[in-house]
Design an enzyme around this catalytic site. Structure first.
Site, PDB file in Angstrom:
ATOM      1  N   GLU A 174      41.140  47.985  -3.509  1.00 43.44           N
ATOM      2  CA  GLU A 174      39.857  47.494  -4.777  1.00 43.44           C
ATOM      3  C   GLU A 174      39.835  45.904  -4.298  1.00 43.44           C
ATOM      4  OE1 GLU A 174      42.441  49.699  -5.438  1.00 43.44           O
ATOM      5  OE2 GLU A 174      40.915  51.268  -6.469  1.00 43.44           O
ATOM      6  N   HIS A 195      46.459  55.763 -15.418  1.00 44.56           N
ATOM      7  CA  HIS A 195      45.377  55.916 -15.968  1.00 44.56           C
ATOM      8  C   HIS A 195      44.384  56.442 -17.150  1.00 44.56           C
ATOM      9  CE1 HIS A 195      46.185  58.062 -12.096  1.00 44.56           C
ATOM     10  NE2 HIS A 195      44.648  57.448 -11.526  1.00 44.56           N
TER      11      HIS A 195
END
Lengths: 327, 339
Positions: A60, A129
């Site tokens: 990322e 998450h």
């Protein structure tokens, strides 16, 4: 008007903007061969090729920085994060680089880049998450932050985000991708920085954005049956925030509930309440109440998760409380 | 007798070695005298904040940047004044930036660590160690995306190579074959931490092998050696879209920043003195004198001319106004869209 999903609305926005401008490209994990972790980029690799639909390694920080570099020299990257939870690894590029490049270069290097992906909780994905990051991102000068709550808004806001010459954060919702709504065939854009009054009523305002728009609309429907009319202010863009839309609504209704997906402390709602107390102090008939996630990491167990999330029942209860109606 | 060897880049530029070497020497002395002036201004409080000098390392930036074309790109860390000048950012605008004045290259908004100049594709000094390495990778991606044959050179300190951004970048550049030249300026210390106290391997350039990236170790005090290494790297970038990792070994003659003593807790005076013997300016001067390319009198003239340029930069910066207060809110966002 065609009824399409939020996912397909985003897909249309990407496809149209990639056709319109060959500087626009999509990059991220699984966006190409896999057609997108949530199928938002379905068919784009086939249509535009691998230079413009770029599958990245799970890296990322690296690919966000590739986007920043490409934007510095005039490309218009759309960087997809599989979820904003993973984007934490890339925050150096979003916050230290993209948001500040124009300023620290004295206006020489603007950043026409979009960082997008699902934000907030889905179902039973537990602590790592299931986080809503809007207050982190909206805190930063130099970024714009949008949070579409409907398919129509998703398409119009993403198209505007791609055309904007600034870094724009697009917060989508895993639970919204299957949501259907009317999206016209003809092209349209939705301006950044403008809220929309999604429902008109004069008893109480609900100010919200993103995934919570749907909850606010359901609350308005339910309360309408009891004769309570809600003004639903959908911010659409969280930064820059349409303060006038908020205060106009609150001055009309004299009562407000602020509904957000994230945590209470230093949340987006804190800022909204601040605008209200500053500009609507003499108009308020009751204290503003916030509805938000419980101040804990998100648990896995079903009942605990439900209890942690802001939802319809909590929103209705909050409205009744600001209206001094016994539950 | 074999024909006299032409140095890297001189043939393409149609220059004699003497002319080329004179330019390199001029650039390095300009950077040196400029930064000596910067140190003076810092001591007088005309420059604030963090300020990292390049003194001792000039051959690295000068050698690499002198090989580039105008349409190539440079991106670097916060130790950026020397490289900016080597790339052609005017000493006036760099000094004005350091003074925090409106005529600075970044309008006084960036300061020492954020020298940017779009006119010469100088994509900035960046202040987060390793943070600009993915950006360089992205510029290289954009070059390939457009089918161009430019290159980008990305300077970083040796401490950056222990950072995730470096590894993520090299992996993508190796995987996607991007025209980027990563230059590790190994000056032996990441702030005050010696390289052997921070890195599991001594030879930084070998990290390129991990990512199938061509790599080399280069003497960073010899500007001509730097140019040779850069020449090969540029060929790979332009002809084959291949990245390169160069570890250019150098030494900083000053402290990490203005607040750091030149020697003391983490390095000894004896070590410093040993490295001072390999001053990149002296090394080039000696070579040129031996080859009959320059005389002592010519060097003295050059010093004199540079002294005027540096004083002019100071005077310009000192006379430049501070940014008006309304500038505070300017350049946070642009008002434009692509249509």
């Amino acid at each position: 008007m065609p009824l399409i999903t939020y996912r397909d609305a985003l897909n249309q926005a990407l496809r149209e903007e990639m056709h319109k401008d060959d500087r626009v490209f999509l990059m991220g994990e699984e966006v190409g061969v896999y057609n997108g972790a949530y199928k938002v980029s379905k068919g784009l690799l086939e249509e535009f090729g691998e230079m413009r639909v770029v599958d990245t390694p799970i890296t990322e920080l690296g690919f966000a920085g590739v986007g920043v570099g490409a934007a510095m020299v005039g490309l218009r990257p759309v960087v997809e994060f599989m979820t904003w939870n993973f984007a934490l690894l890339a925050l150096d590029q979003v916050v230290n680089a993209a948001a500040k490049m124009l300023y620290m270069s004295g206006g020489q290097y603007n950043m026409p880049i979009v960082f997008r992906g699902p934000n907030g909780a889905a179902l039973q994905l537990s602590a790592q998450h299931s986080q809503a990051w809007e207050s982190w991102l909206a805190h930063i000068p130099g970024l714009k932050v949008v949070a579409p709550g409907t398919p129509y808004d998703a398409k119009g806001l993403l198209k505007s985000a791609i055309r904007d010459d600034n870094p724009v954060i697009v917060l989508e919702g895993e639970m919204l991708y299957n949501l259907k709504g009317e999206v016209p065939d003809e092209e349209y854009l939705i301006p950044l920085g403008k809220a929309e009054l999604k429902r008109e009523g004069d008893h109480c305002s609900i100010i919200t954005s993103g995934k919570m728009v749907l909850v606010a609309m359901q609350a308005a429907d339910t309360l309408a049956k009891e004769g309570i009319k809600i003004d639903v202010v959908d911010l659409r863009t969280i930064r820059p925030m349409d303060v006038e839309a908020i205060t106009t609504s609150v001055k009309k209704t004299n009562r407000a509930v602020v509904l957000e997906e994230g945590w209470e402390v230093c949340g987006i709602g804190s800022q909204i309440v601040d605008y209200i107390q500053r500009d609507c102090f003499d108009h308020l008939d009751s204290p503003v109440i916030r509805v938000h996630q419980a101040d804990t990491p998100m648990p896995y167990a079903k009942a605990l998760e439900k209890s942690a999330k802001p939802d319809l029942a909590k929103t209705i209860a909050a409205v009744k409380k600001v209206m001094y109606i016994e539950a | 007798m074999a024909a006299k060897k032409k140095d890297a880049g001189s043939v393409e530029a149609g220059k004699s070695n003497a002319a080329l070497h004179t330019e390199l020497l001029h650039s390095m002395i300009l950077q040196r005298r400029f930064e000596e002036k910067v140190a003076e201004a810092y001591a007088l409080g005309k420059i604030g904040g963090f300020c990292h000098l390049y003194i001792g390392q000039e051959a690295v930036g000068t050698g690499c940047i002198s090989m580039l074309r105008d349409d190539d790109y440079v991106i670097t860390t916060y130790r950026d004044h020397g490289q900016a000048i080597a790339r052609g950012v005017s000493p006036r605008s760099v000094m004005a930036e350091l003074f925090g004045r409106v005529d600075g290259c970044s309008k006084g908004k960036g300061g020492s660590m954020h020298i940017f100049d779009r006119n010469v594709n100088f994509l900035g000094g960046h202040g987060i160690v390793g943070g600009h390495v993915p950006m360089a990778t992205g510029v290289a991606f954009a070059i390939k995306y457009r089918g161009g044959n430019q290159a980008i050179v990305c300077f970083m300190g040796e401490a950056a190579v222990n950072n995730g951004a470096f590894h993520e970048s090299l992996n993508m550049a190796g995987l996607w074959k991007l025209p980027v030249i990563y230059v590790i300026e190994n000056n032996k210390y990441g702030m005050g931490t010696a390289v052997e106290r921070a890195s599991s391997i001594k030879d930084m350039y070998k990290r390129g092998d991990t990512y199938s990236i061509a790599n080399a170790e280069v003497d960073g005090q010899d500007v001509l050696a730097v140019r040779d290494a850069m020449s090969a790297a540029l060929e790979r970038a332009r002809d084959d879209y291949q990245p390169t990792l160069l570890e250019i070994r150098t030494y900083r003659f000053m402290g990490h920043s203005m607040s750091d003593a030149v020697s003391g807790t983490y390095r000894t005076k004896a070590e410093l003195e040993e490295y001072l013997k390999r001053d990149p300016i002296n090394i080039l001067e000696a070579k040129m004198k031996a080859a009959g390319e320059i005389t002592g009198a010519q060097i003295a003239d050059m010093e004199k001319e540079i002294g005027v340029v540096v004083q002019d930069a100071w005077d310009f910066a000192d006379a430049s106004p501070e940014p008006p207060l309304e500038a505070l809110y300017e350049d946070v966002l642009v008002e434009t869209t692509s249509g």
